[in-house]
Scaffold this active site. Sequence first.
Site, PDB file in Angstrom:
ATOM      1  N   CYS A 255      10.522  17.328 -15.284  1.00 43.35           N
ATOM      2  CA  CYS A 255       9.719  17.143 -14.071  1.00 43.35           C
ATOM      3  C   CYS A 255      10.341  16.048 -13.221  1.00 43.35           C
ATOM      4  O   CYS A 255      10.508  14.926 -13.685  1.00 43.35           O
ATOM      5  CB  CYS A 255       8.294  16.760 -14.482  1.00 43.35           C
TER       6      CYS A 255
ATOM      7  N   CYS B 228       6.647  16.477  -6.211  1.00 37.77           N
ATOM      8  CA  CYS B 228       5.946  17.545  -5.492  1.00 37.77           C
ATOM      9  C   CYS B 228       4.489  17.209  -5.215  1.00 37.77           C
ATOM     10  O   CYS B 228       3.908  17.737  -4.271  1.00 37.77           O
ATOM     11  CB  CYS B 228       6.010  18.835  -6.291  1.00 37.77           C
TER      12      CYS B 228
ATOM     13  N   THR C 230       1.818  11.482 -12.321  1.00 33.90           N
ATOM     14  CA  THR C 230       3.241  11.831 -12.367  1.00 33.90           C
ATOM     15  C   THR C 230       4.055  10.945 -11.427  1.00 33.90           C
ATOM     16  O   THR C 230       3.763  10.863 -10.230  1.00 33.90           O
ATOM     17  CB  THR C 230       3.389  13.309 -11.941  1.00 33.90           C
TER      18      THR C 230
ATOM     19  N   GLU D 217       4.530  10.011 -16.752  1.00 31.57           N
ATOM     20  CA  GLU D 217       3.099   9.984 -16.448  1.00 31.57           C
ATOM     21  C   GLU D 217       2.537   8.648 -16.894  1.00 31.57           C
ATOM     22  O   GLU D 217       2.959   8.111 -17.912  1.00 31.57           O
ATOM     23  CB  GLU D 217       2.317  11.105 -17.156  1.00 31.57           C
TER      24      GLU D 217
ATOM     25  N   HIS E  69      -0.006  23.158  -4.724  1.00 23.20           N
ATOM     26  CA  HIS E  69       0.616  22.646  -5.941  1.00 23.20           C
ATOM     27  C   HIS E  69       0.827  23.733  -6.995  1.00 23.20           C
ATOM     28  O   HIS E  69       1.784  23.677  -7.759  1.00 23.20           O
ATOM     29  CB  HIS E  69      -0.236  21.504  -6.499  1.00 23.20           C
TER      30      HIS E  69
ATOM     31  N   TYR F 241       4.748  24.970  -9.001  1.00 26.27           N
ATOM     32  CA  TYR F 241       5.138  25.082 -10.410  1.00 26.27           C
ATOM     33  C   TYR F 241       6.274  26.083 -10.654  1.00 26.27           C
ATOM     34  O   TYR F 241       6.652  26.321 -11.794  1.00 26.27           O
ATOM     35  CB  TYR F 241       3.908  25.351 -11.298  1.00 26.27           C
TER      36      TYR F 241
ATOM     37  N   CYS G 237       8.910  25.078 -10.169  1.00 30.30           N
ATOM     38  CA  CYS G 237       9.837  24.099 -10.784  1.00 30.30           C
ATOM     39  C   CYS G 237      10.158  24.537 -12.206  1.00 30.30           C
ATOM     40  O   CYS G 237      11.267  24.355 -12.687  1.00 30.30           O
ATOM     41  CB  CYS G 237       9.225  22.703 -10.784  1.00 30.30           C
TER      42      CYS G 237
ATOM     43  N   GLU H 297       2.638  20.116 -19.421  1.00 33.93           N
ATOM     44  CA  GLU H 297       2.414  20.012 -17.979  1.00 33.93           C
ATOM     45  C   GLU H 297       2.234  21.397 -17.364  1.00 33.93           C
ATOM     46  O   GLU H 297       1.448  21.579 -16.432  1.00 33.93           O
ATOM     47  CB  GLU H 297       3.600  19.292 -17.338  1.00 33.93           C
TER      48      GLU H 297
HETATM   49 FE1  SF4 Z   1       6.814  17.901 -11.751  1.00 30.57          FE
HETATM   50 FE2  SF4 Z   1       6.827  20.542 -11.314  1.00 30.57          FE
HETATM   51 FE3  SF4 Z   1       4.675  19.052 -10.680  1.00 30.57          FE
HETATM   52 FE4  SF4 Z   1       6.971  18.940  -9.275  1.00 30.57          FE
HETATM   53  S1  SF4 Z   1       5.563  20.704  -9.466  1.00 30.57           S
HETATM   54  S2  SF4 Z   1       5.716  17.204  -9.894  1.00 30.57           S
HETATM   55  S3  SF4 Z   1       8.489  19.087 -10.907  1.00 30.57           S
HETATM   56  S4  SF4 Z   1       5.516  19.453 -12.730  1.00 30.57           S
HETATM   57 FE    FE Z   2       2.154  18.017 -12.032  1.00 28.82          FE
END
Ligand code: SF4
Ligand code: FE
Length: 484
Positions: A99, A103, A190, A256, A291, A295, A297, A445
């Site tokens: 992570c 974001c 985060t 975190e 958000h 994800y 990501c 997460e």
């Molecule tokens: Fe982390 Fe993914 Fe959340 Fe971005 S979207 S803060 S990379 S978990």
């Molecule tokens: Fe998150």
Amino acid sequence: MNKITDKNSYLDSIKNRNLKIYLMGELIKEPLDHPIIRPSVEAMAETYELAVREPELASATSPYTGEKINRFLHIAESNEDLFLQNKMQRKLGQLTGTCFQRCVGMDAFNALHSVTFEIDEKHNTEYHKNFINFLTEMHKYNLVIGGAMTDVKGDRSKLPHEQEDEDVYLRIVKRTEDGVYVKGAKAHQTGCINSHWMVVMPTLRLSDKDTDYAIVGAIPVDAEGITYIYGRQSCDTRSMEPGEYDVGNKYFAGQEAMVIFDNVFIPNEYIFMNGEYEFASMLVERFTTYHRRSYVCKSGVGDVLIGAAATIAEYNGVEEASHIKDKLVEMNKLNETIYATGIASSLQGSSTKSGNFINDDLLANVCKQHVTKETYEIGRIAQDLAGGLVGSMPSGIDFNEGTMSEDLKKYLKGKKDINSEDRVKILRLIENMTLGRNAVAYLTESLHGAGSPQAQRVQIRRRVDIEEKKDFAKKLSGIIEREK
Ligand code: SF4
Ligand code: FE
């Protein structure tokens, strides 16, 4: 302060701050120098690095300053902007395998753009102006903003004002002419220690008795009254062992922390909601809409894990076996499902009243729902391909330096021409991502970030028009008449 332009100026900007951070009972003087914290700083720094290497992907132009800013600070002005956020997120997942923490701020900003506008419309307030001024300041210096939403919540069956301890949701404890003082705690924040500012927001729908909890405001992370208690991750102390042989991911990790606010002041100009409780649910919903498709990501992180699984199959000499090939196909199918639903949500965005763009809510929830499951299945297949050694390898010190080192290198060898060290390294990476430090980012997460699985199912049920679907079926079966 100068504008941050790259990794080094980012690192300089967060050095020598007076943050109060506790980790394993110790007050940390300089987080950048701490072996457990440093990999998370590096992951955040990568967001600046990418903007230098690939400016088209990871930067944008600020409509307020006219200058280049990091894409994480940009307000989406089109579906293309939303899509580019996703492309950047996948890329950063591939580069860090964890992570990269940035974001939450981006999604909070985008939600606040429209919500502040709509509060002003109803209440004749000036939150949108405050928000744009704040945003302009952030753009000027190209800073990192954290979004602090998740309260510790106490008894989950009760609203904030019904709780026995009234501080389990962040609340206003004092109002003055110049601003407000807040008290409470935000859980699993985060990247908070790697940020410059954070924006506190309510975490759920509020009632007219919860007005003290309806507070949105920006706070510098080094403000007086804030304490951070660093969250432990599985196997994190491996970063403190000599040689760092067993860390798996040599460079990066997530972050975190629990943030405790003890009478922290927010001046009027940094307040974007103050008592308008009926807008809390709109803010939570818009934030999670952005958000949940962020994800994607995890599809970037999934690319790394698929690569690791394919590599260990190669090192073990089984890459040509048909069932191995099929398992790799399955991993890719699952991974692309995450990405596909995320980008579909972005590409079906629409304009808000304030003029920015928001992605499609239904598809964002479908994306996040996949993230809660497919990552675990990809992790399971990766461990399947790794074999039992992923859970039973001797320590890096025994393997590399100990008396039995030569024996271990002989007996842990796989295919000819592949040295045992590389085989152990790739197994450690699989361990890191499915059992170790970065399993927090890739699995836990994925399950709980941006709302636990049931929250998405509730939203999917709300967004789907079942009556319309029944209607389609009834027409074709002849129960009701089709229009000509
Ligand atoms: Fe982390 Fe993914 Fe959340 Fe971005 S979207 S803060 S990379 S978990
Ligand atoms: Fe998150």
